[in-house]
Design an enzyme around this catalytic site. Sequence first.
Site, PDB file in Angstrom:
ATOM      1  N   HIS A  55       1.685   8.078   7.405  1.00 43.46           N
ATOM      2  CA  HIS A  55       1.131   9.151   8.553  1.00 43.46           C
ATOM      3  C   HIS A  55       1.843   9.157  10.000  1.00 43.46           C
ATOM      4  O   HIS A  55       2.947  10.234  10.307  1.00 43.46           O
ATOM      5  CB  HIS A  55      -0.402   9.042   9.060  1.00 43.46           C
ATOM      6  CG  HIS A  55      -1.258   9.897   7.585  1.00 43.46           C
ATOM      7  ND1 HIS A  55      -1.361   8.996   6.669  1.00 43.46           N
ATOM      8  CD2 HIS A  55      -2.225  10.883   7.708  1.00 43.46           C
ATOM      9  CE1 HIS A  55      -1.739  10.539   5.746  1.00 43.46           C
ATOM     10  NE2 HIS A  55      -2.487  11.461   6.645  1.00 43.46           N
ATOM     11  N   HIS A  94      -6.331   2.482   7.757  1.00 41.72           N
ATOM     12  CA  HIS A  94      -5.227   1.152   8.141  1.00 41.72           C
ATOM     13  C   HIS A  94      -5.769   0.327   9.299  1.00 41.72           C
ATOM     14  O   HIS A  94      -6.609   0.865   9.859  1.00 41.72           O
ATOM     15  CB  HIS A  94      -4.196   1.740   8.303  1.00 41.72           C
ATOM     16  CG  HIS A  94      -2.868   2.547   7.927  1.00 41.72           C
ATOM     17  ND1 HIS A  94      -2.114   2.235   6.414  1.00 41.72           N
ATOM     18  CD2 HIS A  94      -2.538   4.127   7.879  1.00 41.72           C
ATOM     19  CE1 HIS A  94      -1.473   2.531   5.628  1.00 41.72           C
ATOM     20  NE2 HIS A  94      -1.494   4.261   6.497  1.00 41.72           N
TER      21      HIS A  94
END
Length: 341
Positions: free
Chosen positions: A109, A162
């Site tokens: 992302h 993450h």
Amino acid sequence: MESTLIAGIAMAEALQNRLPGLENMWLWVTFLGDPKNLFIFFFPAAYYASRRLGISVLWITFITEWLNLIFKWFLFGHRPFWWVHESGYSSQTPIQVHQFPSSCSPSGHCMVTGAALWPIMTAISSQVASRSHSPWVRAIPSLAYCTFLLAVGLSRVFLLAHFPHQVLAGLISGAALGWLMAPRVPMERELSFYGLTALALMLGASLTYWTLFTLGLDLSWSVNLAFKWCERPEWVRLDSRPFASLSRDSGAALGLGIALHSPCYAQIRRAHLGNGQKIACFMLAMGLLVILEWLGHPPQISLFYIFNFLKYTLWPCLVLALVPWVVHTFSAQEAPPVRSS
């Protein structure tokens, strides 16, 4: 390394506990930062604003997404798609160490979105600089770019997708790739160039995958964990599998070449579209996208890859060639004839 992981978990817990009730906001932010949306929304919006800008966004998107996939494979990771729905995230569930991806770095992302939005940011900065001498006003595009990427990064940590250091790696590598690639994007090369690019992406990733697999590295471990730990297996989306982004990237590369060499593009290449026509192009493209999404996709994984490849081969053809040709043709027909004096 263990201290870094523990600090990342503590940061995620802090975001969840001290910012309650923001799950929908973080889901929306992470949706906006999804690399898939660069193809679907940002690319056509940029293209109808500036032809060169749109091609740059598309090119940087599929090259950077491919690089992100390769990086993750070499770092023993892949997209951590199983914990959020995004995959069943709940702020009431205590965070366990096994819930966090251990090596999904860098964040796709942050890396892909950061690189692809770089030319948009620089283009807006150039326009603002030509109209204002205030350093504060000139800094607005850069600040907006950094703020958005920071929000995307925080959303990935909040959603347990993450660790912070993986987000930081994505932010730095994405900005660096955007800065390096933006001035070097090829414009309107021969069709064979785009065909060979698509083939190189496909073969390069396949060779990497099977080489690592032969060496005993299981690059699909995240898929197995997804089905093991996800509360509802149907949340594990087909477009999160390893070769989904590869089929998208190679299809977009081929589609870009086909679009630039199509008869429709040749007719409208030098045509000037007004603001109303550009808005009409964007709305028509989004309408066609809704139809493509409505068709769904085959449940079989092999057929899904083929369908995904064809879908993203068709998308640049629609955005660059067919949609502008249709809008320009009908606009010209509706324009009243000019009377000679």
